[in-house]
Write a protein that holds these residues in place. Structure first.
Motif, PDB file in Angstrom:
ATOM      1  N   GLN A 132       0.865  -1.219   0.108  1.00  0.00           N
ATOM      2  CA  GLN A 132      -0.016   0.002  -0.015  1.00  0.00           C
ATOM      3  C   GLN A 132       0.841   1.320   0.092  1.00  0.00           C
ATOM      4  O   GLN A 132       1.703   1.442   0.799  1.00  0.00           O
ATOM      5  CB  GLN A 132      -1.043  -0.122   1.389  1.00  0.00           C
ATOM      6  N   THR A 133       0.378   2.076  -0.870  1.00  0.00           N
ATOM      7  CA  THR A 133       1.464   3.303  -1.118  1.00  0.00           C
ATOM      8  C   THR A 133       0.904   4.610  -0.650  1.00  0.00           C
ATOM      9  O   THR A 133      -0.354   4.960  -0.916  1.00  0.00           O
ATOM     10  CB  THR A 133       1.869   3.547  -2.655  1.00  0.00           C
ATOM     11  N   GLU A 134       1.705   5.459   0.010  1.00  0.00           N
ATOM     12  CA  GLU A 134       1.307   6.841   0.581  1.00  0.00           C
ATOM     13  C   GLU A 134       2.141   7.795   0.123  1.00  0.00           C
ATOM     14  O   GLU A 134       3.404   7.445   0.169  1.00  0.00           O
ATOM     15  CB  GLU A 134       1.096   6.912   2.168  1.00  0.00           C
ATOM     16  N   TYR A 136       3.532  11.982   0.265  1.00  0.00           N
ATOM     17  CA  TYR A 136       3.069  13.236   1.042  1.00  0.00           C
ATOM     18  C   TYR A 136       3.978  14.052   0.118  1.00  0.00           C
ATOM     19  O   TYR A 136       5.013  14.159  -0.240  1.00  0.00           O
ATOM     20  CB  TYR A 136       3.761  13.033   2.425  1.00  0.00           C
ATOM     21  N   PRO A 145      -0.269  14.766   3.119  1.00  0.00           N
ATOM     22  CA  PRO A 145      -0.585  13.494   2.287  1.00  0.00           C
ATOM     23  C   PRO A 145      -1.645  13.858   1.454  1.00  0.00           C
ATOM     24  O   PRO A 145      -2.290  15.092   1.233  1.00  0.00           O
ATOM     25  CB  PRO A 145      -1.591  12.745   3.255  1.00  0.00           C
ATOM     26  N   GLY A 147      -3.772  12.243  -2.316  1.00  0.00           N
ATOM     27  CA  GLY A 147      -4.418  11.050  -3.035  1.00  0.00           C
ATOM     28  C   GLY A 147      -4.503  11.141  -4.303  1.00  0.00           C
ATOM     29  O   GLY A 147      -4.721  10.171  -4.968  1.00  0.00           O
ATOM     30  N   ARG A 178       3.837   0.304   2.538  1.00  0.00           N
ATOM     31  CA  ARG A 178       3.423  -0.528   3.600  1.00  0.00           C
ATOM     32  C   ARG A 178       3.044  -1.744   3.202  1.00  0.00           C
ATOM     33  O   ARG A 178       2.268  -2.010   2.360  1.00  0.00           O
ATOM     34  CB  ARG A 178       2.428   0.469   4.422  1.00  0.00           C
ATOM     35  N   HIS A 186       1.687   0.138  11.890  1.00  0.00           N
ATOM     36  CA  HIS A 186       1.693   1.295  10.862  1.00  0.00           C
ATOM     37  C   HIS A 186       1.040   2.926  11.701  1.00  0.00           C
ATOM     38  O   HIS A 186       1.538   3.707  11.402  1.00  0.00           O
ATOM     39  CB  HIS A 186       0.825   1.120   9.558  1.00  0.00           C
ATOM     40  N   ARG A 268       2.243   7.847  12.663  1.00  0.00           N
ATOM     41  CA  ARG A 268       2.504   6.989  11.941  1.00  0.00           C
ATOM     42  C   ARG A 268       3.958   6.408  11.727  1.00  0.00           C
ATOM     43  O   ARG A 268       5.013   7.174  11.982  1.00  0.00           O
ATOM     44  CB  ARG A 268       2.056   7.434  10.526  1.00  0.00           C
TER      45      ARG A 268
END
Length: 523
Positions: A132-134, A136, A145, A147, A178, A186, A268
């Motif tokens: 899973q990618t975040e 920022y 952050p 989207g 993640r 997390h 986080r």
């Protein structure tokens, strides 16, 4: 080589014993490989050999087999012991026993590909492709952050591209990937604004490095700052975004506002890596598949045992390590210091060594330096003379940082004195193998009693030893003949051996006499 363990390499520069050129078979013959990195140092050690092919290899028939061929040519130098290659493998990768639950990277400058309506960055890890990618973006002094991005996989180049459609300041982008199954690690909690806050991560297998946190900025709601892991808060100031992770308990510790900042806001994890320690030291062949289902058709195995995994160091082990480090001499002073250092010279095979006193050396070497440390070395080699140059260079390199100022070092290499024996013995009774038993006993005597450097062969001792052998009544005659390096024979018949030499038993001519009748058993 032959099951003998060579001294491991260290940070000390190593002068390789041999020079090897790697080549590949191309369409028009053998050509050298480029950018070769040979960890084996010409087959002296186990290790990886990596290289770049300047062009495509040609499939040919050679030595009765068809295939693609590589070869290694010995250009110069001599092996101490001829290497024995027990196994060679291709398509080998190094693996480390760890599980990455979160990885973080900050991109800036040329790492970001600027486009008309977007910006892109690339990743090449397994977690970036399947996790899973975040994303920022840096804005107003914090990471916010977003989207507004898409993730695509370039299978041909093995890259994952993150394309961002929202603008940020200074061209800085932070990306976190993640492992989706470990949600607790997390998002471990929220900063309460009180001093000395603690958070239990409920995992004692976390590595302290790499480990980092992304914590909401109390002055900029919705924005985040990277916090840094430190061993303790001794050097932390009130404004420092520091925390301490105790991996043995799996617990996070924050500052008190004086030594380390107090967190306020969402917490986080940015980087999280687990390891099983000694549990990762698995047997050969235990790894047999990829975790990712898409790779199920690819065969994989570990060709050697997993080693090197360690658990958290206990306080007792820490004190023991500190004691060993303090006890290890930083300057060579005693005879033992020099001999241990020489025996452990990185990359060499040394059978024996000894520090010699000047009075011993000066008898055979008139120009010996009175103020030098004189050391004789016996390489574990098929032909010791052929490796003297490389052995001398490596030993001098290993000793130089530890010698006392003004001290010089003189290195000698072992020479051998071959001693032939003629003996006429009176025996009590004749057995079929009595001569073989006498010769066997003489070999034992020479290997055990006369194996040290400069050991003198005392005629009376050898005479007495023969008299004491089973079934020997007396010694009628005994003579010794020495060849090789210069020796001195005194009036008592003793052979005085140079201090840097060792004795080797040569020919044995034994004449046995029983009941007035002589039985000669020739060689």
């Amino acid at each position: 080589a032959r099951g003998i363990t060579r001294n491991p390499l260290s940070d000390t520069p190593f002068a390789s014993l041999v020079s090897v050129e790697w080549q590949y078979l191309a369409k028009d013959g053998w050509k050298p490989l480029s950018m070769v990195k040979d960890e084996t140092r010409g087959f002296l050690f186990n290790g990886f050999v990596s290289f770049v092919l300047p062009e495509e290899m040609e499939k040919k028939e050679l030595y009765g087999k068809e295939g693609f061929f590589l070869r290694a040519l010995l250009q110069e130098g001599t092996y101490d012991l001829a290497p024995v290659i027990s196994r060679a493998n291709v398509n080998v990768l190094r693996c480390r026993q760890q599980e990455t639950l979160a990885e973080c990277r900050v991109y800036e400058g040329s790492e970001i590909v600027e486009e008309e309506t977007s910006r892109s960055v690339s990743c090449d890890s397994e977690l970036s492709a399947f996790g899973q990618t975040e994303v920022y973006l840096w804005r107003d002094g914090s990471y916010y952050p977003t989207g507004h991005f898409e993730k695509t996989l370039d299978e041909e180049k093995g890259l994952v591209w993150i394309r961002v459609f929202e603008a940020g300041e200074m061209g800085r982008i932070l990306v976190i990937h993640r492992e989706t199954r470990k949600g607790l690690l997390h998002f471990p909690g929220v900063g309460n604004g009180f001093p000395n806050q603690q958070i239990d991560l409920e995992d004692v297998h976390l590595l302290e490095e790499p480990f980092s946190l992304l914590i909401e900025d109390e002055m900029r709601p919705g924005g985040y700052q990277l916090w840094e892991s430190v061993p303790d808060f001794a050097a932390s100031k009130p404004e420092d975004r520091h925390f301490v992770l105790r991996s043995d308990t799996g617990r996070l510790y924050f500052g008190d506002g004086v030594a380390g900042r107090v967190p306020e806001g969402k917490i986080r994890t940015a980087q999280v890596v687990r390891s099983m320690g000694t549990g990762g030291n698995i047997r050969e062949g235990r790894i047999d598949r990829f975790q990712v289902p898409d790779f199920a058709s690819i065969f994989v195995t570990n060709i050697s045992e997993g080693v090197g995994g360690r658990n958290e160091e206990s306080l007792e082990d820490c004190f023991l390590r500190a004691h060993q480090k303090i006890a290890r001499p930083k300057v060579l002073v005693s005879v033992k210091d020099y001999e241990e250092k020489v025996m452990n010279t990185p990359g060499l095979l040394i059978a024996d060594c000894k520090v010699l006193f000047y009075d011993e050396v000066s008898v055979f070497f008139r120009h010996a330096d009175k103020n030098a440390v004189h050391i004789v070395v016996e390489p574990l080699a098929d032909d010791p003379d052929s490796v003297e140059g490389s052995y001398r260079e490596n030993i001098e390199t290993a000793l130089d940082p530890y010698r006392m100022i003004g001290a010089s070092i003189a290195i000698y290499f072992v020479e051998y004195v071959e001693v032939d024996i003629f003996a006429e013995l009176l025996i009590a009774i004749h057995f079929r193998d009595i001569k073989e038993q006498i010769e066997k006993n003489l070999r034992v005597y020479f290997s055990e009693e006369l194996s040290s450097f400069g050991t003198q062969i005392l005629y009376s001792n050898l005479y007495s030893y023969l008299e004491r052998l089973p079934d020997v009544l007396g010694v009628r005659a005994l003579s010794l003949h020495a060849s090789g390096v210069q020796t001195v024979r005194n009036r008592q018949g003793d052979l005085l051996i140079p201090p840097h030499a060792k004795v080797k038993l040569g020919k044995m001519d034994i004449l046995l006499e029983m009941d007035e009748r002589a039985f000669s058993y020739g060689e």
